[in-house]
Design an enzyme around this catalytic site. Structure first.
Site, PDB file in Angstrom:
ATOM      1  CB  SER A 128      -0.900   0.010   1.235  1.00  0.00           C
ATOM      2  OG  SER A 128      -1.686   1.190   1.206  1.00  0.00           O
ATOM      3  CE  LYS A 183      -1.024   6.918   0.784  1.00  0.00           C
ATOM      4  NZ  LYS A 183       0.312   6.651   1.384  1.00  0.00           N
ATOM      5  CG  ASN A 201       7.184   7.420   2.707  1.00  0.00           C
ATOM      6  OD1 ASN A 201       6.147   7.966   3.099  1.00  0.00           O
ATOM      7  ND2 ASN A 201       7.558   6.206   3.126  1.00  0.00           N
ATOM      8  CG  MET A 260       4.383   9.252   0.490  1.00  0.00           C
ATOM      9  SD  MET A 260       5.336  10.154  -0.734  1.00  0.00           S
ATOM     10  CE  MET A 260       4.088  10.378  -1.986  1.00  0.00           C
ATOM     11  CB  CYS A 282       0.523   6.308   8.643  1.00  0.00           C
ATOM     12  SG  CYS A 282       1.249   7.732   7.777  1.00  0.00           S
ATOM     13  CB  SER A 313       8.359   2.981   6.010  1.00  0.00           C
ATOM     14  OG  SER A 313       7.443   3.849   6.613  1.00  0.00           O
ATOM     15  N   GLY A 353      12.102  -4.410   2.036  1.00  0.00           N
ATOM     16  CA  GLY A 353      13.429  -4.762   1.542  1.00  0.00           C
ATOM     17  C   GLY A 353      13.458  -5.736   0.393  1.00  0.00           C
ATOM     18  CB  THR A 371      11.692   0.891  -2.160  1.00  0.00           C
ATOM     19  OG1 THR A 371      11.347   1.388  -0.862  1.00  0.00           O
ATOM     20  CG2 THR A 371      12.793   1.761  -2.751  1.00  0.00           C
TER      21      THR A 371
HETATM   22  O1  RRO Z   1       1.363   8.282   3.321  1.00  0.00           O
HETATM   23  C1  RRO Z   1       2.380   8.083   4.017  1.00  0.00           C
HETATM   24  O2  RRO Z   1       3.134   8.995   4.382  1.00  0.00           O
HETATM   25  C2  RRO Z   1       2.740   6.734   4.476  1.00  0.00           C
HETATM   26  C3  RRO Z   1       1.840   5.857   5.037  1.00  0.00           C
HETATM   27 BR1  RRO Z   1       0.020   6.199   5.155  1.00  0.00          BR
HETATM   28  C4  RRO Z   1       2.302   4.626   5.559  1.00  0.00           C
HETATM   29  O3  RRO Z   1       1.554   3.798   6.109  1.00  0.00           O
HETATM   30  N1  RRO Z   1       3.625   4.358   5.477  1.00  0.00           N
HETATM   31  C5  RRO Z   1       4.504   5.215   4.913  1.00  0.00           C
HETATM   32  O4  RRO Z   1       5.696   4.918   4.848  1.00  0.00           O
HETATM   33  N2  RRO Z   1       4.044   6.398   4.414  1.00  0.00           N
END
Ligand code: RRO
Length: 308
Positions: free
Chosen positions: A20, A44, A68, A70, A127, A191, A247, A269
């Site tokens: 996701s 997502k 990231n 995001m 997240c 992550s 990974g 990634t």
């Molecule tokens: O959108 C993000 O910043 C994000 C989410 Br929701 C997540 O579960 N894991 C990530 O690494 N980034």
């Protein structure tokens, strides 16, 4: 070679799918996953309202991984509820990832997405990138309370996406929560939260949000991912299927996740780097590894890691 798998009673013709977040926000992204060799379409993580996410730059890949922040950019659950029925034409499982900024957001999304009938829901408790909002998965009581409420509402089997844990006591505590709730599967790991990557030449961080702190993915997190897959597999056995994430760059990495106990593997990634063609390469490389080691299926290899 039989690369198929079963998660929570749902058949996947191959065990490889997107993580996701990776190339799965828009209708176009989701349709490309549908047309690709991916074994499923994972959305997502969705929230009640559409979100544009954190300021850019917010994703950087580098040798060894990615960072990231995001900030949950997504179309909002009403849009995914509308899109999901159309994705069924690709004849592969659809996994709706559910998130929120507060518990009520998750419950609202679960109720609404029920009607779109995804095959599975993956509840994202991990997240790391919303300023001021800690990862729910690090609070065992809050996780249990939320999951019990999700259980009351969900009309399809649901699992959880967990953050990495670094101590066996935490694996045990979360495994007990998952058993009490009765979740159907788990996806480990999200992550590695709040790492910092910088550019020594310019003496700056590489992403803008949160002072440069972000979730680390890619090759450098593989040992952490494998340890989490293995720890949960040993605690939960085959009662709860595990989707290994973290990974994976090659078929060897997929093979290692399966040895540790994963029933399926998600790609983050390297999917961002290589686009959806990555699934064909990984499928080929995984089949080669299984054949070389004398297995005729993913199922036969699952959990077979030897200890000394
Ligand atoms: O959108 C993000 O910043 C994000 C989410 Br929701 C997540 O579960 N894991 C990530 O690494 N980034």
């Amino acid at each position: 070679m039989d690369l198929s798998t079963t998660i929570a009673g749902v058949h996947f013709s191959t065990c490889l799918m997107n993580a996701s977040g990776a190339r799965c926000v828009t209708q176009e992204d989701l349709e490309q996953l549908g047309e690709s060799h991916a074994g499923a379409i994972v959305t997502k993580s969705m929230t009640p309202l559409a979100r544009s996410g954190n300021p850019e730059p917010r994703y950087v890949s580098f040798d060894g991984g990615s960072i990231n922040s995001m900030g949950l950019p997504n179309l909002g659950y009403p849009a995914y509820a509308t899109l999901i029925p159309g994705l069924r034409r690709f004849k592969k499982p659809i996994v709706a990832s559910i998130a929120g900024l507060k518990p009520a957001d998750f419950l609202e999304a679960v109720s609404a997405i029920n009607d779109a009938k995804p095959d599975l829901m993956e509840v994202n408790l991990s997240c790391p990138n919303i300023p001021g909002k800690p990862q729910i998965g690090y609070d065992f009581q809050a996780s249990e309370e939320l999951l019990l409420r999700v259980r009351d509402l969900a009309a399809v089997p649901f699992g959880v996406k967990l953050p990495p844990y670094f101590d066996p006591v935490h694996h045990e505590a979360m495994a007990e929560v998952l058993s009490r709730v009765g979740v159907s599967f788990l996806t480990v790991i999200n992550s590695v939260g709040n790492g910092l990557v910088l550019d020594p030449e310019s003496e700056t961080v590489v992403i803008k949000p949160k002072g440069g702190f972000g979730g680390i993915g890619g090759r450098m997190i593989k040992p952490v991912a494998l340890a989490n897959v293995r720890a949960f597999w040993k605690l939960l056995g085959d009662t709860v299927q595990i989707i290994g994430t973290g990974g994976v760059e090659t078929g060897q990495d997929v093979f290692e996740h399966i040895l540790c106990g994963a029933s399926a593997v998600q790609i983050g990634t390297v999917l961002v780097d290589e686009h959806v063609q990555v699934f064909e390469r990984l499928e080929r490389e995984l089949a080669e590894w299984l054949k070389k080691k004398g297995y005729d299926s993913v199922n036969a290899c699952r959990g077979k890691l030897k200890e000394l």
